[in-house]
Scaffold this motif. Sequence first.
Motif, PDB file in Angstrom:
ATOM      1  N   UNK A 133      39.796  49.648  33.230  1.00  0.00           N
ATOM      2  CA  UNK A 133      38.488  50.156  33.666  1.00  0.00           C
ATOM      3  C   UNK A 133      37.531  50.353  32.482  1.00  0.00           C
ATOM      4  N   UNK A 134      38.053  50.883  31.377  1.00  0.00           N
ATOM      5  CA  UNK A 134      37.145  51.118  30.249  1.00  0.00           C
ATOM      6  C   UNK A 134      36.705  49.788  29.621  1.00  0.00           C
ATOM      7  N   UNK A 135      37.600  48.798  29.625  1.00  0.00           N
ATOM      8  CA  UNK A 135      37.208  47.474  29.122  1.00  0.00           C
ATOM      9  C   UNK A 135      36.175  46.844  30.071  1.00  0.00           C
ATOM     10  N   UNK A 136      36.375  47.053  31.352  1.00  0.00           N
ATOM     11  CA  UNK A 136      35.428  46.548  32.359  1.00  0.00           C
ATOM     12  C   UNK A 136      34.033  47.128  32.109  1.00  0.00           C
ATOM     13  N   UNK A 137      33.976  48.413  31.794  1.00  0.00           N
ATOM     14  CA  UNK A 137      32.682  49.064  31.528  1.00  0.00           C
ATOM     15  C   UNK A 137      31.949  48.392  30.366  1.00  0.00           C
ATOM     16  N   UNK A 138      32.716  48.098  29.315  1.00  0.00           N
ATOM     17  CA  UNK A 138      32.114  47.452  28.133  1.00  0.00           C
ATOM     18  C   UNK A 138      31.587  46.060  28.504  1.00  0.00           C
ATOM     19  N   UNK A 139      32.404  45.294  29.219  1.00  0.00           N
ATOM     20  CA  UNK A 139      32.003  43.929  29.596  1.00  0.00           C
ATOM     21  C   UNK A 139      30.798  43.954  30.545  1.00  0.00           C
ATOM     22  N   UNK A 140      30.801  44.926  31.432  1.00  0.00           N
ATOM     23  CA  UNK A 140      29.706  45.041  32.404  1.00  0.00           C
ATOM     24  C   UNK A 140      28.389  45.361  31.687  1.00  0.00           C
ATOM     25  N   UNK A 141      28.495  46.231  30.691  1.00  0.00           N
ATOM     26  CA  UNK A 141      27.302  46.607  29.934  1.00  0.00           C
ATOM     27  C   UNK A 141      26.651  45.373  29.291  1.00  0.00           C
ATOM     28  N   UNK A 142      27.482  44.388  28.920  1.00  0.00           N
ATOM     29  CA  UNK A 142      26.957  43.181  28.278  1.00  0.00           C
ATOM     30  C   UNK A 142      26.825  42.020  29.268  1.00  0.00           C
ATOM     31  N   UNK A 143      26.994  42.336  30.551  1.00  0.00           N
ATOM     32  CA  UNK A 143      26.874  41.327  31.602  1.00  0.00           C
ATOM     33  C   UNK A 143      27.854  40.159  31.423  1.00  0.00           C
ATOM     34  N   UNK A 144      29.030  40.446  30.872  1.00  0.00           N
ATOM     35  CA  UNK A 144      30.075  39.424  30.737  1.00  0.00           C
ATOM     36  C   UNK A 144      30.859  39.378  32.052  1.00  0.00           C
ATOM     37  N   UNK A 145      30.263  38.702  33.021  1.00  0.00           N
ATOM     38  CA  UNK A 145      30.818  38.730  34.383  1.00  0.00           C
ATOM     39  C   UNK A 145      32.142  37.973  34.505  1.00  0.00           C
ATOM     40  N   UNK A 146      32.353  36.990  33.631  1.00  0.00           N
ATOM     41  CA  UNK A 146      33.624  36.257  33.704  1.00  0.00           C
ATOM     42  C   UNK A 146      34.791  37.186  33.386  1.00  0.00           C
ATOM     43  N   UNK A 147      34.607  38.008  32.354  1.00  0.00           N
ATOM     44  CA  UNK A 147      35.693  38.936  32.003  1.00  0.00           C
ATOM     45  C   UNK A 147      35.820  40.048  33.040  1.00  0.00           C
ATOM     46  N   UNK A 148      34.699  40.588  33.509  1.00  0.00           N
ATOM     47  CA  UNK A 148      34.806  41.666  34.511  1.00  0.00           C
ATOM     48  C   UNK A 148      35.508  41.152  35.765  1.00  0.00           C
ATOM     49  N   UNK A 149      35.243  39.905  36.129  1.00  0.00           N
ATOM     50  CA  UNK A 149      35.860  39.354  37.332  1.00  0.00           C
ATOM     51  C   UNK A 149      37.380  39.252  37.186  1.00  0.00           C
ATOM     52  N   UNK A 150      37.844  38.787  36.026  1.00  0.00           N
ATOM     53  CA  UNK A 150      39.296  38.753  35.774  1.00  0.00           C
ATOM     54  C   UNK A 150      39.872  40.168  35.820  1.00  0.00           C
ATOM     55  N   UNK A 151      39.176  41.097  35.165  1.00  0.00           N
ATOM     56  CA  UNK A 151      39.680  42.472  35.080  1.00  0.00           C
ATOM     57  C   UNK A 151      39.803  43.103  36.472  1.00  0.00           C
ATOM     58  N   UNK A 152      38.853  42.762  37.355  1.00  0.00           N
ATOM     59  CA  UNK A 152      38.921  43.329  38.715  1.00  0.00           C
ATOM     60  C   UNK A 152      40.215  42.911  39.418  1.00  0.00           C
ATOM     61  N   UNK A 153      40.620  41.671  39.250  1.00  0.00           N
ATOM     62  CA  UNK A 153      41.898  41.231  39.840  1.00  0.00           C
ATOM     63  C   UNK A 153      43.084  41.922  39.183  1.00  0.00           C
ATOM     64  N   UNK A 154      43.005  42.090  37.856  1.00  0.00           N
ATOM     65  CA  UNK A 154      44.124  42.733  37.157  1.00  0.00           C
ATOM     66  C   UNK A 154      44.255  44.197  37.556  1.00  0.00           C
ATOM     67  N   UNK A 155      43.128  44.841  37.853  1.00  0.00           N
ATOM     68  CA  UNK A 155      43.200  46.236  38.325  1.00  0.00           C
ATOM     69  C   UNK A 155      43.923  46.269  39.670  1.00  0.00           C
ATOM     70  N   UNK A 156      43.579  45.351  40.552  1.00  0.00           N
ATOM     71  CA  UNK A 156      44.240  45.307  41.863  1.00  0.00           C
ATOM     72  C   UNK A 156      45.747  45.073  41.698  1.00  0.00           C
ATOM     73  N   UNK A 157      46.114  44.132  40.854  1.00  0.00           N
ATOM     74  CA  UNK A 157      47.549  43.845  40.623  1.00  0.00           C
ATOM     75  C   UNK A 157      48.260  45.052  40.009  1.00  0.00           C
ATOM     76  N   UNK A 158      47.595  45.703  39.071  1.00  0.00           N
ATOM     77  CA  UNK A 158      48.219  46.843  38.387  1.00  0.00           C
ATOM     78  C   UNK A 158      48.380  48.020  39.344  1.00  0.00           C
ATOM     79  N   UNK A 159      47.385  48.197  40.214  1.00  0.00           N
ATOM     80  CA  UNK A 159      47.503  49.257  41.225  1.00  0.00           C
ATOM     81  C   UNK A 159      48.642  48.944  42.206  1.00  0.00           C
TER      82      UNK A 159
END
Length: 174
Positions: free
Chosen positions: A135-161
Amino acid sequence: MSKSGSHAVLEREKKASETMTDLSSDAVAEISNALRPLLADVFSLYLKTKNFHWHMTGRHFRDYHLLLDEHADQIFSMTDDIAERARKIGGTTLRSIGDVAQHQRLKDNNAEEVTPKEMLLDLRSDNLQFTRYLRSTHEICERHNDVATTSLIENWIDQTERRTWFLSEIVKDL
Ligand SMILES: [Fe+2]
């Protein structure tokens, strides 16, 4: 790392990013510096999950042994994407096991005797903490509009949960 060492890394990252991406050099440095410890955590969680897969004991051996293998495969599948996100934007990433040890935040478990319950609790806690790092990495990527990384991270959050859910349900009965 010394102050001048980390400054040199930052300068190198800034330079490399100039031709690779439309992200700003500050964004590249910040995102790469967030992905590096995240990757170190993934390797450490992978090895801990395999360690417990290998050293599992007891009457639920088969179930737990197989579950942890599934989890390990899922965890390992994140590694290449994390490293290559850093490279695609012109940053750098981990180079060795020594690098992993230097950057990991999740703790190793080198104990010789670990009960099945302790193993599952340890993994549950690591997966939960790993979600926070995602989540904290997602925040950083989102701040810079790095949507490719945020999109991967969203799936990894779901898998980790999902991993955390399974581990949480199992330890209730132990
Ligand atoms: Fe195996």
